[in-house]
Scaffold this motif. Structure first.
Motif, PDB file in Angstrom:
ATOM      1  N   GLY A  99      10.532  -2.865   5.623  1.00 27.63           N
ATOM      2  CA  GLY A  99      10.911  -1.178   5.992  1.00 27.63           C
ATOM      3  C   GLY A  99       9.916  -1.273   4.872  1.00 27.63           C
ATOM      4  N   SER A 100       9.656  -0.024   5.087  1.00 27.57           N
ATOM      5  CA  SER A 100       8.004   0.607   4.667  1.00 27.57           C
ATOM      6  C   SER A 100       6.423  -0.490   4.526  1.00 27.57           C
ATOM      7  N   ALA A 101       6.787  -0.519   5.598  1.00 29.32           N
ATOM      8  CA  ALA A 101       5.906  -1.804   6.413  1.00 29.32           C
ATOM      9  C   ALA A 101       4.396  -1.807   5.213  1.00 29.32           C
ATOM     10  N   GLY A 102       3.692  -2.610   4.902  1.00 31.24           N
ATOM     11  CA  GLY A 102       2.429  -2.019   4.396  1.00 31.24           C
ATOM     12  C   GLY A 102       2.341  -1.143   3.145  1.00 31.24           C
ATOM     13  N   GLY A 103       3.076  -0.921   2.495  1.00 35.83           N
ATOM     14  CA  GLY A 103       2.987   0.563   1.154  1.00 35.83           C
ATOM     15  C   GLY A 103       3.085   1.212   1.428  1.00 35.83           C
ATOM     16  N   ALA A 104       2.880   2.041   2.020  1.00 34.95           N
ATOM     17  CA  ALA A 104       3.256   3.426   2.206  1.00 34.95           C
ATOM     18  C   ALA A 104       3.961   3.437   3.507  1.00 34.95           C
ATOM     19  N   GLY A 105       3.898   3.004   5.080  1.00 35.53           N
ATOM     20  CA  GLY A 105       4.579   3.035   5.662  1.00 35.53           C
ATOM     21  C   GLY A 105       3.908   4.086   6.303  1.00 35.53           C
ATOM     22  N   ALA A 106       2.733   4.036   6.853  1.00 38.92           N
ATOM     23  CA  ALA A 106       2.195   5.324   7.704  1.00 38.92           C
ATOM     24  C   ALA A 106       1.633   4.729   9.189  1.00 38.92           C
ATOM     25  N   ALA A 107       1.676   5.401   9.792  1.00 37.67           N
ATOM     26  CA  ALA A 107       1.531   3.981  10.894  1.00 37.67           C
ATOM     27  C   ALA A 107      -0.215   3.035  10.855  1.00 37.67           C
ATOM     28  N   PRO A 108      -1.215   3.289  10.204  1.00 35.11           N
ATOM     29  CA  PRO A 108      -2.112   2.247   9.840  1.00 35.11           C
ATOM     30  C   PRO A 108      -1.725   1.088   9.303  1.00 35.11           C
ATOM     31  N   HIS A 109       0.005   1.166   7.832  1.00 32.51           N
ATOM     32  CA  HIS A 109       0.349   0.245   7.550  1.00 32.51           C
ATOM     33  C   HIS A 109       1.205  -0.157   8.747  1.00 32.51           C
ATOM     34  N   LEU A 110       1.602   0.152   9.035  1.00 37.86           N
ATOM     35  CA  LEU A 110       2.757  -0.597  10.723  1.00 37.86           C
ATOM     36  C   LEU A 110       1.886  -0.817  11.135  1.00 37.86           C
ATOM     37  N   GLU A 111       0.872  -0.641  11.370  1.00 39.99           N
ATOM     38  CA  GLU A 111      -0.196  -1.417  12.301  1.00 39.99           C
ATOM     39  C   GLU A 111      -0.760  -2.861  11.164  1.00 39.99           C
ATOM     40  N   TRP A 112      -0.411  -2.755  10.921  1.00 42.04           N
ATOM     41  CA  TRP A 112      -1.327  -3.734   9.687  1.00 42.04           C
ATOM     42  C   TRP A 112      -0.708  -5.016   9.653  1.00 42.04           C
ATOM     43  N   LEU A 113       0.438  -4.653   9.313  1.00 38.44           N
ATOM     44  CA  LEU A 113       1.895  -5.636   8.695  1.00 38.44           C
ATOM     45  C   LEU A 113       1.756  -5.739  10.391  1.00 38.44           C
ATOM     46  N   ARG A 114       1.896  -5.675  11.629  1.00 37.49           N
ATOM     47  CA  ARG A 114       2.474  -5.860  12.825  1.00 37.49           C
ATOM     48  C   ARG A 114       1.595  -7.176  12.847  1.00 37.49           C
ATOM     49  N   GLY A 115       0.231  -6.723  12.548  1.00 37.37           N
ATOM     50  CA  GLY A 115      -0.736  -7.810  12.970  1.00 37.37           C
ATOM     51  C   GLY A 115      -0.611  -8.912  11.989  1.00 37.37           C
ATOM     52  N   VAL A 116      -0.136  -8.929  10.719  1.00 39.98           N
ATOM     53  CA  VAL A 116       0.038 -10.545  10.643  1.00 39.98           C
ATOM     54  C   VAL A 116       1.022 -10.763  10.725  1.00 39.98           C
ATOM     55  N   ALA A 117       2.239 -10.016  11.240  1.00 39.88           N
ATOM     56  CA  ALA A 117       3.044 -10.861  11.763  1.00 39.88           C
ATOM     57  C   ALA A 117       3.241 -11.070  13.093  1.00 39.88           C
ATOM     58  N   ASP A 118       2.190 -11.002  13.620  1.00 38.84           N
ATOM     59  CA  ASP A 118       1.436 -11.611  15.156  1.00 38.84           C
ATOM     60  C   ASP A 118       0.423 -12.829  15.233  1.00 38.84           C
TER      61      ASP A 118
END
Length: 475
Positions: A99-118
């Motif tokens: 939860g709260s992907a990328g720290g603050a959990g907004a669209a750029p943070h979520l996309e950042w963590l999705r890229g790491v997972a990918d």
């Protein structure tokens, strides 16, 4: 696609046979990127948890990271943690929830963590049915809610204005357990959620299987910071939670730590102003009848937690650009300078205002923090006296542009360096600078613009689930 559906069906079958009486939850670390010992994590895997979960964010670092769309945790550290969690989970065939992907959990943070997972999935040869749950709320929806009277201030907070909403760069809402439950029901191997109510990532699987909501959320409240609730506490170590029908047990996975009734009860109050009522989306935890008792050598059993439903509200968070900051660090140890410090700071402020007559008080802010006196608490410091022989000074200018902040900070710093005061002996300079250059560009400054509650009818409507297979593009 058929293979993906088959895997989802397998996941649902596994989840359906979790157990009717016990669910085990492995909290890997307090925040994704904080790290955890391999030995503790392997000890946790040996207990065969049904889910591995971690919170990945917080508002503790302030509004900058939400406003700027940047992570406050290091990418290399985040990748290391997530890779170990994913590979461990695949060994057991259980989901990972973040939860709260990328720290603050907004669209750029979520996309950042999705890229790491990918990236991890591709390099490790994993196939992950992934649920991505954004937490961003469109400004028009917030404005409509504001006009309809569905937004209220948090205690002691200001009322929200339309100007606040329009000035916000990124605007998110804390999602509760409901979207996470649906993602797990859909057979997710990995759930990546935007800004999330901290206990939700741990409570989702238990609630999917009908466990008590009060116990599940209270367990999540303890697990959200991993082993901080142990003695000695650490956010960089693992914790196991075992939820049963009428109680839960928490225990650290390092033999060097143990939970005590005091340490677990104390962490229950972490960041809370009321020891008995802990608010969250859709109600509050009532801990009036809670009991904390030892369980074995290193665990604690908790009973009596209750969830009291209430009209569903989402906590909104947003940040806006305030200006740009320049900082100068200096020290002083002249006892006369320290004695006259308030007069000196006031004199410097007057010289800055006099030297820049075209600037209004709204154009800039000049701060001087005095470490060794009241640098941590400012005006709230109960004993604002210098107890030692020296102080550290942080001279800070915030202005509408970086260039103006540079100019104001430089002028304030040079003025304080040579400022005359009663009893002064040396005219060579009042300050010692640990660095050259003495001034630092701190860049953009953000401030909270939205920190309010929005009443909603459907707790999941604002959080649609986007399904994807990681690594993306794999055949």
């Amino acid at each position: 696609m058929l293979a993906a559906r088959a895997r989802a069906g397998t996941r649902r079958a596994e989840a359906g046979h979790v157990t009717t009486e016990e669910i085990r939850i492995l909290a890997a670390t307090a925040i994704l990127g904080y790290g955890f010992p391999d030995a503790s994590f392997e000890a946790g895997l040996a207990r065969r948890p049904h889910v591995i979960a971690a919170d990945a964010g917080s508002t503790d670092p302030g509004p900058y990271y939400l406003g700027a769309g940047e992570s406050f945790t290091d990418r290399t550290a985040v990748r290391r943690d997530l890779e170990r969690m994913l590979t461990g989970a695949r060994r057991l065939g259980v989901p990972v929830v973040v939860g709260s992907a990328g720290g603050a959990g907004a669209a750029p943070h979520l996309e950042w963590l999705r890229g790491v997972a990918d990236e991890i999935a591709a390099e490790q040869g994993l196939r992950l049915r992934t649920a991505v749950i954004p937490a961003d709320v469109p400004r028009p929806e917030v404005l409509d809610a504001l006009r309809a009277g569905r937004i209220s201030a948090v205690p002691h907070g200001p009322e929200l204005t339309e100007a606040d909403v329009r000035a916000t760069t990124h605007l998110v809402a804390q999602l509760g357990v409901e979207p996470l439950v649906e993602a797990l029901r859909g057979g997710a191997d990995l759930v990546l959620a935007g800004r999330t109510y901290d206990p939700a990532v741990f409570a989702a699987l238990p609630l999917l299987h009908g466990f008590d909501e009060g116990l599940a959320l209270h367990l999540g409240k303890i697990l959200e910071c991993a082993a901080i609730a142990a003695v000695p506490g650490s956010g960089s170590d693992c914790m196991l939670g075992t939820l049963r029908r009428d109680h839960f047990v928490v225990e650290p996975l390092s033999p060097q730590r143990r939970c005590t009734p005091t340490s677990v009860a104390a962490h229950t109050l972490y960041e809370k102003s009321d020891p008995y009522h802990l608010p969250g989306p859709g109600g509050h935890l009532d801990l009036t009848d809670c009991a904390f008792t030892p369980e074995g050598e290193r665990g604690v059993r908790v009973t009596g937690s209750r969830h009291v439903p209430a009209p569903y509200t989402l906590k909104l968070e947003g940040a806006r650009l305030r200006g740009h900051r320049t900082v100068s660090l200096a020290g002083a140890r002249d006892p006369v300078f320290i004695r006259e410090l308030d007069t000196i700071v006031a004199g410097v402020r007057e010289r800055v205002a006099d030297n820049f007559p075209d600037l209004s008080p709204d154009d800039y802010e000049l701060l001087v923090r005095v470490y060794g006196r009241d640098g941590c608490m400012g005006s709230l410091e109960p004993r604002p006296v210098v107890a030692g022989h020296e102080v550290g000074l942080v001279i800070e200018a915030v202005a509408r542009t970086q260039a103006l902040a540079d100019t104001l900070c430089a002028f304030a710093r040079s003025t304080m360096l040579h400022f005359g005061y009663p009893g002064r002996l040396s005219t060579a300079g009042n300050l010692a600078f640990p660095y050259s250059p003495s001034d630092f560009h701190a860049g953009a400054v953000y401030e909270w613009s939205v920190y309010h509650l929005m009443r909603v009818d459907d707790p999941s409507a604002a959080f649609p689930i986007h399904w994807t297979e990681l690594p993306e593009g794999a055949s």
